[in-house]
Design an enzyme around this catalytic site. Structure first.
Site, PDB file in Angstrom:
ATOM      1  N   SER A 192       0.865  -1.197   0.000  1.00 11.27           N
ATOM      2  CA  SER A 192       0.000   0.000   0.000  1.00 11.27           C
ATOM      3  C   SER A 192       0.891   1.234   0.000  1.00 11.27           C
ATOM      4  CB  SER A 192      -0.864   0.001   1.265  1.00 11.27           C
ATOM      5  OG  SER A 192      -1.504   1.246   1.444  1.00 11.27           O
ATOM      6  N   TYR A 250      -2.012  -1.341  10.440  1.00 10.40           N
ATOM      7  CA  TYR A 250      -2.102  -1.588   8.996  1.00 10.40           C
ATOM      8  C   TYR A 250      -0.866  -1.032   8.276  1.00 10.40           C
ATOM      9  CZ  TYR A 250      -3.828  -1.508   4.218  1.00 10.40           C
ATOM     10  OH  TYR A 250      -3.961  -1.694   2.862  1.00 10.40           O
TER      11      TYR A 250
HETATM   12  N1  LIG Z   1      -8.730  -0.639  -1.126  1.00  8.20           N
HETATM   13  C1  LIG Z   1      -7.705   0.136  -0.832  1.00  8.20           C
HETATM   14  O1  LIG Z   1      -7.838   1.381  -0.692  1.00  8.20           O
HETATM   15  C2  LIG Z   1      -6.319  -0.484  -0.705  1.00  8.20           C
HETATM   16  C3  LIG Z   1      -5.215   0.374  -0.802  1.00  8.20           C
HETATM   17  C4  LIG Z   1      -3.948  -0.164  -0.685  1.00  8.20           C
HETATM   18  C5  LIG Z   1      -3.783  -1.519  -0.502  1.00  8.20           C
HETATM   19  N2  LIG Z   1      -4.870  -2.327  -0.413  1.00  8.20           N
HETATM   20  C6  LIG Z   1      -4.644  -3.771  -0.188  1.00  8.20           C
HETATM   21  O2  LIG Z   1      -5.207  -4.487  -1.261  1.00  8.20           O
HETATM   22  C7  LIG Z   1      -5.462  -5.833  -0.855  1.00  8.20           C
HETATM   23  C8  LIG Z   1      -6.862  -6.216  -1.299  1.00  8.20           C
HETATM   24  O3  LIG Z   1      -7.793  -5.411  -0.597  1.00  8.20           O
HETATM   25  P1  LIG Z   1      -9.112  -4.824  -1.254  1.00  8.20           P
HETATM   26  O4  LIG Z   1      -9.015  -3.352  -1.191  1.00  8.20           O
HETATM   27  O5  LIG Z   1      -9.402  -5.463  -2.545  1.00  8.20           O
HETATM   28  O6  LIG Z   1     -10.154  -5.247  -0.101  1.00  8.20           O
HETATM   29  P2  LIG Z   1     -11.344  -6.302  -0.090  1.00  8.20           P
HETATM   30  O7  LIG Z   1     -12.331  -6.000  -1.170  1.00  8.20           O
HETATM   31  O8  LIG Z   1     -11.821  -6.284   1.346  1.00  8.20           O
HETATM   32  O9  LIG Z   1     -10.633  -7.693  -0.410  1.00  8.20           O
HETATM   33  C9  LIG Z   1      -9.913  -8.412   0.566  1.00  8.20           C
HETATM   34  C10 LIG Z   1      -9.827  -9.852   0.111  1.00  8.20           C
HETATM   35  O10 LIG Z   1      -9.072 -10.588   1.105  1.00  8.20           O
HETATM   36  C11 LIG Z   1      -9.776 -11.788   1.398  1.00  8.20           C
HETATM   37  N3  LIG Z   1      -9.501 -12.233   2.769  1.00  8.20           N
HETATM   38  C12 LIG Z   1      -9.627 -11.528   3.909  1.00  8.20           C
HETATM   39  N4  LIG Z   1      -9.361 -12.294   4.973  1.00  8.20           N
HETATM   40  C13 LIG Z   1      -9.031 -13.528   4.485  1.00  8.20           C
HETATM   41  C14 LIG Z   1      -8.685 -14.754   5.087  1.00  8.20           C
HETATM   42  N5  LIG Z   1      -8.610 -14.903   6.426  1.00  8.20           N
HETATM   43  N6  LIG Z   1      -8.440 -15.828   4.292  1.00  8.20           N
HETATM   44  C15 LIG Z   1      -8.538 -15.714   2.946  1.00  8.20           C
HETATM   45  N7  LIG Z   1      -8.862 -14.569   2.314  1.00  8.20           N
HETATM   46  C16 LIG Z   1      -9.121 -13.492   3.076  1.00  8.20           C
HETATM   47  C17 LIG Z   1     -11.257 -11.414   1.241  1.00  8.20           C
HETATM   48  O11 LIG Z   1     -12.029 -12.566   0.950  1.00  8.20           O
HETATM   49  P3  LIG Z   1     -13.006 -13.314   1.965  1.00  8.20           P
HETATM   50  O12 LIG Z   1     -13.625 -12.272   2.860  1.00  8.20           O
HETATM   51  O13 LIG Z   1     -13.990 -13.994   1.056  1.00  8.20           O
HETATM   52  O14 LIG Z   1     -12.124 -14.282   2.679  1.00  8.20           O
HETATM   53  C18 LIG Z   1     -11.185 -10.522  -0.002  1.00  8.20           C
HETATM   54  O15 LIG Z   1     -11.216 -11.308  -1.165  1.00  8.20           O
HETATM   55  C19 LIG Z   1      -5.247  -5.866   0.667  1.00  8.20           C
HETATM   56  O16 LIG Z   1      -3.999  -6.435   0.956  1.00  8.20           O
HETATM   57  C20 LIG Z   1      -5.277  -4.392   1.040  1.00  8.20           C
HETATM   58  O17 LIG Z   1      -4.538  -4.131   2.213  1.00  8.20           O
HETATM   59  C21 LIG Z   1      -6.150  -1.845  -0.512  1.00  8.20           C
END
Ligand SMILES: NC(=O)c1ccc[n+]([C@@H]2O[C@H](COP(=O)([O-])OP(=O)(O)OC[C@H]3O[C@@H](n4cnc5c(N)ncnc54)[C@H](OP(=O)(O)O)[C@@H]3O)[C@@H](O)[C@H]2O)c1
Length: 260
Positions: A140, A153
């Site tokens: 991130s 985080y």
């Molecule tokens: N959105 C932002 O602004 C942003 C910015 C920078 C970085 N990121 C990073 O991008 C990545 C993806 O996040 P996102 O924004 O796409 O959020 P998201 O829509 O909440 O996706 C998170 C994913 O992680 C999975 N997950 C969570 N806990 C898990 C577990 N215990 N076992 C297996 N899978 C698990 C969830 O699936 P299930 O709930 O079905 O398990 C979901 O598919 C993360 O690492 C986040 O830190 C996001």
């Protein structure tokens, strides 16, 4: 980008049931790259498999030993090698550190740091043996400065960027690429999971990137062998200005953002 321009011919994406992981899966499928999709919500993964070609569902909770073992075994399966492994599953928790549930924070560290490290190790062991592979760790822009009220985080993501940059240098002589993807604000389920939904009204639209932009930049960056991939001109600028900004000013600025 056309299918022919991806050098990898198979992939595994954790956290593929929503957000950035789901969009990466869609773009890989559109390019004809067979992809193993991992997340807890198996029904979401089955829907993706129904809508896209070449999807293999591996429903697993990565906060359990059985889940990590199942995904590790799939990555290490020499009969079905995985060229591109994407460690994307992760979450955040917003609020003042001392008020937050310590068990949830421990799970956040386990998933964002511990599981990512374990799966990176399995992936690189197989890839280095084969002298072929690409590892993409989702970090991130929060990895480049502290983030009051998202403290754990930001700390986990600082680890991810640092680990990935070190591994980039270690793996390069073996013909294996390691990249850290560092997105800025992106509308996904992250905001509801991390309790940062208020950002959507308090932070202007130009500061948001889309999952499509993030996934496209990610796959282009991997193909180009980039160590650190920052999607979007705005966040590229923020990161390069940040590299010459005094730490006290970065702390003060991120405190203003988190106040939201
Ligand atoms: N959105 C932002 O602004 C942003 C910015 C920078 C970085 N990121 C990073 O991008 C990545 C993806 O996040 P996102 O924004 O796409 O959020 P998201 O829509 O909440 O996706 C998170 C994913 O992680 C999975 N997950 C969570 N806990 C898990 C577990 N215990 N076992 C297996 N899978 C698990 C969830 O699936 P299930 O709930 O079905 O398990 C979901 O598919 C993360 O690492 C986040 O830190 C996001």
């Amino acid at each position: 980008m056309s299918a022919a321009s991806y050098p990898f011919t198979s992939a595994l994406v954790t956290g593929a049931s929503s957000g950035i992981g789901e969009e990466l899966t869609r773009q890989l499928a559109a390019a004809g790259v067979p992809t193993v999709v991992v997340a807890r919500r198996g029904t979401r993964l089955e829907s993706l498999a129904g809508a896209l070609d070449g999807i293999e569902v591996l429903a697993a909770d990565l906060l359990t030993d059985e889940g990590v073992d199942a995904v590790s075994a799939r990555i290490a399966d020499a009969d079905r090698p995985v060229d591109l492994v994407v460690n994307n599953a992760g979450f955040g928790t917003s609020g003042e550190f001392h008020t937050l549930d310590p068990d949830r924070l421990a799970d956040e560290v386990d998933l964002n740091v511990g599981v990512l490290t374990r799966l990176s190790h399995v992936a690189l062991s197989s890839m280095i043996d084969r002298r072929r592979g690409w590892l993409l760790n989702v970090s991130s822009v929060a990895s480049f400065q502290p983030a009051p009220k998202l403290a754990v985080y930001a700390a986990t993501k600082a680890y991810v960027t640092s680990l990935s940059e070190s591994l980039y240098t270690e793996a390069k002589p073996y013909g294996v690429t390691v990249s850290a993807l560092c997105p800025g604000l992106t509308k996904t389920e992250f905001q509801s999971v991390s309790n940062t939904g208020h950002y959507q009204s308090s932070i202007p639209g130009f500061a948001w990137t889309t999952v499509e932009e993030v996934a496209t930049a990610a796959l282009e960056g991997v193909v180009r062998g980039r160590a650190v991939i920052v999607p979007g001109a705005l966040y590229k600028g923020v990161v390069s200005v940040g590299s010459v900004t005094p730490r006290w000013l970065k702390r003060a600025m991120s405190n203003v953002v988190q106040r939201g």
